[in-house]
Design a protein around this motif. Structure first.
Motif, PDB file in Angstrom:
ATOM      1  N   GLU C 215       0.818  -1.206   0.000  1.00  0.00           N
ATOM      2  CA  GLU C 215       0.000   0.000   0.000  1.00  0.00           C
ATOM      3  C   GLU C 215       0.860   1.268   0.000  1.00  0.00           C
ATOM      4  O   GLU C 215       0.535   2.236  -0.675  1.00  0.00           O
ATOM      5  CB  GLU C 215      -0.876  -0.026   1.246  1.00  0.00           C
ATOM      6  N   TYR C 216       1.971   1.231   0.755  1.00  0.00           N
ATOM      7  CA  TYR C 216       2.744   2.473   0.852  1.00  0.00           C
ATOM      8  C   TYR C 216       3.372   2.859  -0.473  1.00  0.00           C
ATOM      9  O   TYR C 216       3.584   4.037  -0.745  1.00  0.00           O
ATOM     10  CB  TYR C 216       3.793   2.392   1.969  1.00  0.00           C
ATOM     11  N   TYR C 218       1.871   2.436  -3.416  1.00  0.00           N
ATOM     12  CA  TYR C 218       0.794   3.149  -4.117  1.00  0.00           C
ATOM     13  C   TYR C 218       0.656   4.563  -3.591  1.00  0.00           C
ATOM     14  O   TYR C 218       0.486   5.518  -4.346  1.00  0.00           O
ATOM     15  CB  TYR C 218      -0.551   2.428  -3.928  1.00  0.00           C
ATOM     16  N   MET C 219       0.710   4.674  -2.265  1.00  0.00           N
ATOM     17  CA  MET C 219       0.550   5.999  -1.679  1.00  0.00           C
ATOM     18  C   MET C 219       1.654   6.936  -2.168  1.00  0.00           C
ATOM     19  O   MET C 219       1.392   8.075  -2.533  1.00  0.00           O
ATOM     20  CB  MET C 219       0.571   5.910  -0.141  1.00  0.00           C
ATOM     21  N   VAL C 220       2.906   6.427  -2.179  1.00  0.00           N
ATOM     22  CA  VAL C 220       4.012   7.265  -2.641  1.00  0.00           C
ATOM     23  C   VAL C 220       3.773   7.691  -4.094  1.00  0.00           C
ATOM     24  O   VAL C 220       3.945   8.848  -4.454  1.00  0.00           O
ATOM     25  CB  VAL C 220       5.356   6.532  -2.494  1.00  0.00           C
ATOM     26  N   LEU C 222       0.937   7.925  -5.638  1.00  0.00           N
ATOM     27  CA  LEU C 222      -0.198   8.837  -5.750  1.00  0.00           C
ATOM     28  C   LEU C 222       0.127  10.215  -5.171  1.00  0.00           C
ATOM     29  O   LEU C 222      -0.684  11.120  -5.205  1.00  0.00           O
ATOM     30  CB  LEU C 222      -1.431   8.244  -5.064  1.00  0.00           C
ATOM     31  N   ARG C 223       1.340  10.361  -4.614  1.00  0.00           N
ATOM     32  CA  ARG C 223       1.773  11.700  -4.214  1.00  0.00           C
ATOM     33  C   ARG C 223       2.504  12.371  -5.366  1.00  0.00           C
ATOM     34  O   ARG C 223       3.065  13.446  -5.198  1.00  0.00           O
ATOM     35  CB  ARG C 223       2.709  11.618  -3.005  1.00  0.00           C
ATOM     36  N   GLY C 224       2.558  11.697  -6.527  1.00  0.00           N
ATOM     37  CA  GLY C 224       3.169  12.312  -7.701  1.00  0.00           C
ATOM     38  C   GLY C 224       4.682  12.191  -7.727  1.00  0.00           C
ATOM     39  O   GLY C 224       5.345  12.945  -8.437  1.00  0.00           O
ATOM     40  N   ILE C 225       5.252  11.256  -6.951  1.00  0.00           N
ATOM     41  CA  ILE C 225       6.703  11.073  -6.938  1.00  0.00           C
ATOM     42  C   ILE C 225       7.105  10.339  -8.228  1.00  0.00           C
ATOM     43  O   ILE C 225       6.408   9.431  -8.670  1.00  0.00           O
ATOM     44  CB  ILE C 225       7.129  10.237  -5.705  1.00  0.00           C
ATOM     45  N   PRO C 227       8.798   7.857 -10.975  1.00  0.00           N
ATOM     46  CA  PRO C 227       9.052   6.416 -10.881  1.00  0.00           C
ATOM     47  C   PRO C 227      10.480   6.097 -10.468  1.00  0.00           C
ATOM     48  O   PRO C 227      10.704   5.180  -9.666  1.00  0.00           O
ATOM     49  CB  PRO C 227       8.783   5.911 -12.300  1.00  0.00           C
ATOM     50  N   HIS C 234      12.224   4.017  -2.348  1.00  0.00           N
ATOM     51  CA  HIS C 234      11.163   3.310  -1.628  1.00  0.00           C
ATOM     52  C   HIS C 234      11.165   1.808  -1.905  1.00  0.00           C
ATOM     53  O   HIS C 234      11.022   1.018  -0.987  1.00  0.00           O
ATOM     54  CB  HIS C 234       9.800   3.910  -1.959  1.00  0.00           C
TER      55      HIS C 234
END
Lengths: 527, 276, 322
Positions: C215-216, C218-220, C222-225, C227, C234
């Protein structure tokens, strides 16, 4: 000229890889400063819709058609790089489970700075935004705090950070996916207040996804109800709650447990007054229990009478589950006295007699782990039946069928395996298996927590029936409204102690302890 | 074992091919000697003679028929690998379940023993064992059992501990079921599926271990025909007749790889099938 | 460094020595008490009993086992592993130069193994079920199941017999500098990589897949970081720790795998020396090499455990609580 609406979704369709429709024809629009709540049970497609607003679909799922316009731009038509500028920048997400949503090997300060850096901030400007964001969610802005790793913070603190990060870049749209579900009741309350405050000051368009109607009542301006991928009803909050147009919405509203004190005729039945006549089935005196060397239950005493349901209520870490396990013999590391029907009972399962073991049964929280996956439903229940000394195959079979009737399961499940059943059905099988031994006392450990609201209501109804038949129950839960529907008396536990105990109506009407009052205030209500 | 796991296992063409290959190698190793044109130790011509109508794979360093020796050479690796692996499970599964369920002093002792065996590099352990007792097949089998058992024991113990945390096991204890009933009805059936996936990995390991020992000259002693030994004893002729080495190398490779592919596919389908 | 971490590390180090001691006792006892007489084996079955007796006395085999063990371990600690039975030469004199060759072989393999397995494993995970994944994963499922001597033999047939690029044997000449003989190490290194690389790549791929679907991550995203940042900051850090143990296991396997590999290429190292010594029942040499290899094995495990502890932020920042 009228200002453009920040979030517009037009006929969104989503499919899984096998082509099954997960989301069908969903259209929503959210104005500036408005909160739209999307309500649905598990599998309704609500989370898929929420994530699609960031132009994202979980693996195994795809956005097949539709338009998602954020500030005038269709996010689905953007390239990867352009879309990333939107994600976290113009549209942000507050996740459901804060503890699994942060990168575990990076300090939270770095993760916050990383987000700001990705959206064009640097130097003193970045530092200032960071400080402001932390102040907004009432967290300390010092180097030591920022150097912490996610595992060093509590769920509540992490959710504050997640919220701070969602607002930090001043996005036009903020998506919240069940942001309070994983939290304790008391934390839930403060997080909800925090969200309400930030929404007001930020003026962003907010989509708030939840299964909890009561929460909706606190935060939402408008409500959309989802059922199997479709929006069945959409409208202003007051209108939907007061005059639901759709049958499903009505069912959802009816299924919510209400504090009995507030609901029209008390559900906790009228026999409550005869409480004094209860003969004690179970008496617990000065129970102390430890995990290793740490004492978690500090000498509590209570009793459960025949046909009585006692609600044992508390948050996580209150010692309520350990208490239930001590009673049923699953936690031997304990001292004190257990009197069962007048005779004393040892703590360890191995030193209890067969008759005593059968007379006291426990049903657990997680229906996925309550049944042996290798046994059919019939085998599972038959094993318990044969422990009563019954050996004749046909008689055992008949008993299994009558038990299934008693928990209102159709006979067709008899040859199925646990994997073939839903969570609610499995929980009924677990109850049937417990009843097979004709227990005098049933310990229910959070047996409804893993179930959807509508299923929950049915299980509660079943328990009420069983109680009428004279079965004593110890109902362990964190859900005060739920327990008020079935329990004659309530025990409130906190940090291993009983802080309040009494008849349900007394506890609800005139709570004595601060913690009870806090729980009552935190308990969501509809009116 | 449920049929759906088996069906899923064989759903992929690769797994079906692997199954056919395993069956072919097993047939070759067991029935091969009955079809061999010459005796395995019969000298039939000059050393390293090329491939002819009479000698499909030429002759080896002593002038024996390579094809006949190839047909004889699979028996030992098959028997040793299979019996050692099965024996290791017979020893380790009950101990693992006992340890995982009852814990206690025996558990501590078993863990300590397995720690010491873990600290020995597998190949080295077998070499020392064979050095002190002299090469013999029973010693090899015992050695492989000693190597596998602690690893199987640890896995079974962990799975058992995992399963016993499940509420259906707790519920069984709470309603007064006997240890035997819980072992045989709740634990064993749920241990078996993951253990079956593990079996293939161990079998593959046994094949590699025995074949390597045989290659080092510590398996069946000459003049016996054994695939590993055939490769090393004909090493000097590898530039003249590489096929003498290629045939047994290929057979061992196909056997071991096919077992591994099947295992892999099985493990995946266990993960996918609902009932684990 | 904080106290609990230091304590954990010290415990591990002590445990490593205990294990090593236990192993040395087990190995020594095995060579003493298991059936089979090394002296007789060295002289042959038809040897004169008095000659066997003389040999036993000469090598101190008539003393009590405990005395023998301690005199052996005392010598081993100072580099004196006794004398080889058939030749009578000091063991260390025979295996010393060979140990250098083995070191070069294993360290080179290890240095190639680690970066290669991470690159291949993560690439396979990112392109799961696509061409790049198949190109990486299919060969690994094959080579992971192959014994070293099969891989080695195939390499010899391919590169020495047919292509004639490299020699079929790696007869290192002690009197020449190793750097001038580096081509002799190519095939042995490839052989060792063949078996170990496959295992580590599969492990890295499996761990990376798990991390990628966490999940983390995806969260990262979805913060626009970007690839690349997601991958390096990460995915990678969270892939390394669970993989260390597999790498250590394979590094240790290298220590054992050299026995077969060196035999295949007739490379004079301690691995081939061990298999020769086993066949000759040369117990002092067997004991010496076993001790060296086991010590390496235990050391590698110790290093990996220490790394896992050091890389874990939970322990790094632990303030004394569990």
């Amino acid at each position: 000229m009228a200002e453009a609406i920040p979030l517009v979704v037009q006929s969104l369709f989503m499919h899984d890889l096998s082509g099954r429709e997960i989301v069908s024809d969903v259209s929503i629009a959210v104005k500036r400063g408005e909160v739209l709540a999307i309500i649905g049970e598990s599998g309704s497609g609500k989370t898929s819709v929420a994530l699609s607003l960031l132009g994202f679909a979980r693996p195994g799922m795809r956005i097949s058609s539709g338009k998602i316009t954020i500030g005038g731009t269709d996010i689905l038509s953007l390239s990867g790089r352009e879309r990333r500028a939107f994600q976290g920048g113009k549209v942000s997400l507050v996740p459901q489970n804060p503890t699994t949503s942060f990168s575990p090997r990076m300090s939270i300060g770095k993760q916050m700075a990383e987000l700001l850096a990705a959206h064009g901030h640097s130097g003193p400007g970045l530092k200032q935004l960071l400080a402001e964001a932390l102040r907004n969610v009432d967290l300390p802005n010092d180097e030591r705090f920022l150097k912490r790793y996610p595992f060093e913070l509590s769920g509540g603190q992490l959710q504050r950070i997640a919220i701070a990060m969602a607002f930090m870049t001043s996005p036009q749209v903020i998506v919240m996916d069940e942001p309070t579900t994983g939290l304790d009741v008391s934390t839930q309350q403060t997080i909800l207040e925090l969200i309400a405050r930030l929404v007001k000051s930020s003026n962003a368009s907010v989509v708030y996804v939840t299964h909890d109607l009561a929460v909706v009542n606190v935060v939402a301006d408008r409500v959309a109800v989802m059922l199997s991928g479709r929006i069945v009803e959409q409208g202003g909050r007051k209108q939907v709650f007061a005059e639901p147009r759709d049958d499903y919405t009505r069912m959802l509203l009816d299924a919510i447990p209400r504090l009995v004190a507030e609901s029209p005729g008390p559900a906790a039945d009228d026999t409550t007054d005869s409480a004094l006549e209860f003969q004690n089935v179970l008496e617990v005196k000065n129970l102390r229990a430890s995990h290793g060397n740490v004492e978690v239950v500090h000498g509590i005493s209570f009793s459960v009478g025949r046909g009585e349901c006692v609600g044992l209520v508390g948050g996580s870490g209150s010692g309520k589950t350990t208490t239930g396990r001590c009673v049923t013999g699953l936690h031997g590391n304990a001292t004190g006295t257990l009197l069962f029907e007048g005779h004393s009972m040892p703590f360890a399962v191995s030193s209890r007699s067969k008759a005593d073991l059968g007379a006291m049964q426990i049903v657990f929280q997680n229906p996925d782990r309550s049944l042996n996956p290798k046994e059919s439903i019939a085998q599972s229940i038959a094993r318990a039946v044969s422990l009563t000394g019954m050996t004749d195959k046909t008689r055992i079979g008949a008993e299994v069928r009558s038990l299934l009737d008693r928990v209102r399961l159709p006979q067709r499940v008899i040859d199925l395996y646990p994997a073939d059943l839903s969570g609610g059905e499995r929980q009924r099988v677990a109850v049937a298996r417990a009843l097979a031994l004709k227990p005098k006392l049933l310990v229910c450990d959070e047996i409804t927590s893993a179930l959807d609201v509508s299923v929950q209501a049915a299980v509660v109804e079943l328990l009420l029936d069983l109680k009428k038949d004279g079965l004593a129950m110890l109902f362990i839960t964190h859900n005060l409204p739920l327990v008020s529907e079935i329990a004659q008396s309530i025990i409130i536990m906190k940090d291993g102690n009983i802080v309040e105990a009494g008849r349900t109506s007394e506890v609800l009407h005139s709570p004595q302890h601060r913690y009870t009052r806090m729980l009552l205030e935190a308990a969501p209500r509809l009116n | 074992m449920s049929t759906s796991v088996l069906r899923l296992t064989l759903a992929k063409p690769a797994a079906r091919i692997a199954l056919v290959l395993v069956l072919i190698i097993v047939a070759l190793a067991t029935l091969g000697p009955y079809f061999s044109p010459y005796a395995f130790d019969e000298i039939v011509g000059a050393p390293f003679a090329p491939i002819t109508q009479e000698h499909w794979l030429g002759t080896d360093f002593l002038g024996r028929d390579t094809f006949s020796r190839f047909l004889y050479g699979g028996r030992t690796v098959l028997v040793v690998a299979l019996s050692a692996t099965v024996a290791a499970y017979i020893v380790a599964v009950p101990l693992g379940i006992y340890s995982g369920l009852r814990r206690g002093p025996l558990d501590v002792v078993l863990i300590a023993i397995s720690d010491v065996i873990y600290a020995l590099p597998p190949a080295i352990f077998l070499l020392v064992l064979l050095a002190s007792t002299g090469p013999s097949l029973p010693t090899v089998i015992v050695g492989i059992v000693i190597l596998h058992s602690p690893r199987i024991f640890r896995i079974v113990r962990l799975i058992t501990m995992d399963i016993s945390k499940n509420e259906y096991v707790e519920a069984a204890f709470a309603r007064g079921e006997s240890w035997t009933a819980i072992c045989f009805l709740d634990i064993l059936p749920n241990v078996l599926t993951p253990v079956t996936a593990d079996f293939g990995v161990r079998l593959c390991g046994s094949i590699i271990l025995y074949a390597s020992l045989s290659y080092l000259g510590l398996g069946l002693p000459p003049p016996a025909a054994d695939w590993g030994l055939m490769i090393s004893e004909n090493r000097i002729g590898i530039t003249i007749s590489p096929w003498i080495a290629i045939a047994p190398a290929l057979a061992i490779a196909v056997f071991s790889v096919a077992v591994n592919v099947l295992t892999d596919s099985f493990a995946r389908s266990v993960g996918r099938s609902k009932e684990i | 460094m904080n106290k609990p971490l230091l304590q954990l590390l010290l415990t591990r180090i002590v445990l490593a020595f205990v294990t090593l001691f236990a192993v040395s006792v087990v190995v020594f006892t095995a060579t003493q008490y298991l059936p089979g007489d090394p002296a007789r084996a060295a002289l042959g079955a038809k040897a004169d009993p008095s000659a066997v007796e003389a040999l036993r006395r000469e090598f101190g085999m008539d003393r009590p086992a405990v005395v023998q063990y301690f005199s052996w371990i005392e010598g081993a600690l100072t580099g004196d592993f006794g004398r080889s039975i058939p030749s009578g030469r000091p063991v260390w004199e025979a295996i010393g130069p060979r140990a250098v060759n083995t070191m070069v072989l294993t360290v080179t393999s290890l240095l190639l193994l680690i970066p290669l397995s991470f690159v291949l494993g993560i690439v396979a995970a990112i392109y799961k079920d696509r061409l790049a994944d198949h190109l990486i994963s299919v060969p690994t499922i094959v080579t992971v199941a192959l014994p070293e001597f099969v891989i080695g033999t195939v390499l010899i047939v391919l590169f020495a017999v047919y292509l004639r690029w490299l020699p079929p044997v790696s007869l290192i000449n002690d009197s020449l500098p190793l750097s001038s003989q580096s081509s002799l190490f190519i095939l042995p290194v490839l052989t060792l990589l063949g078996t170990t690389l496959a295992q580590v790549v599969r492990m890295v791929r499996a761990v990376a897949l798990e991390v990628l679907s966490a999940e983390y991550i995806y969260m990262v995203r979805l913060r626009g970081i970007s690839p690349a940042r997601v991958l390096i900051w990460h995915v990678l850090p969270n892939t390394i720790t669970p993989t260390i143990q597999t790498i250590a296991l394979n590094a240790a396997w290298l220590a054992g795998g050299v026995v077969v590999t060196e035999s295949v290429f007739q490379l004079p190292g301690i691995g081939s020396a061990l298999s020769d010594a086993v066949i000759n029942r040369d117990m002092p040499t067997v004991l010496a090499i076993t001790l060296i290899i086991t010590a390496t094995y235990v050391l590698i495990n110790l290093v990996s455990e220490a790394l896992i502890l050091l890389l874990n932020p939970r322990l790094r920042v632990a303030s004394g609580k569990n």
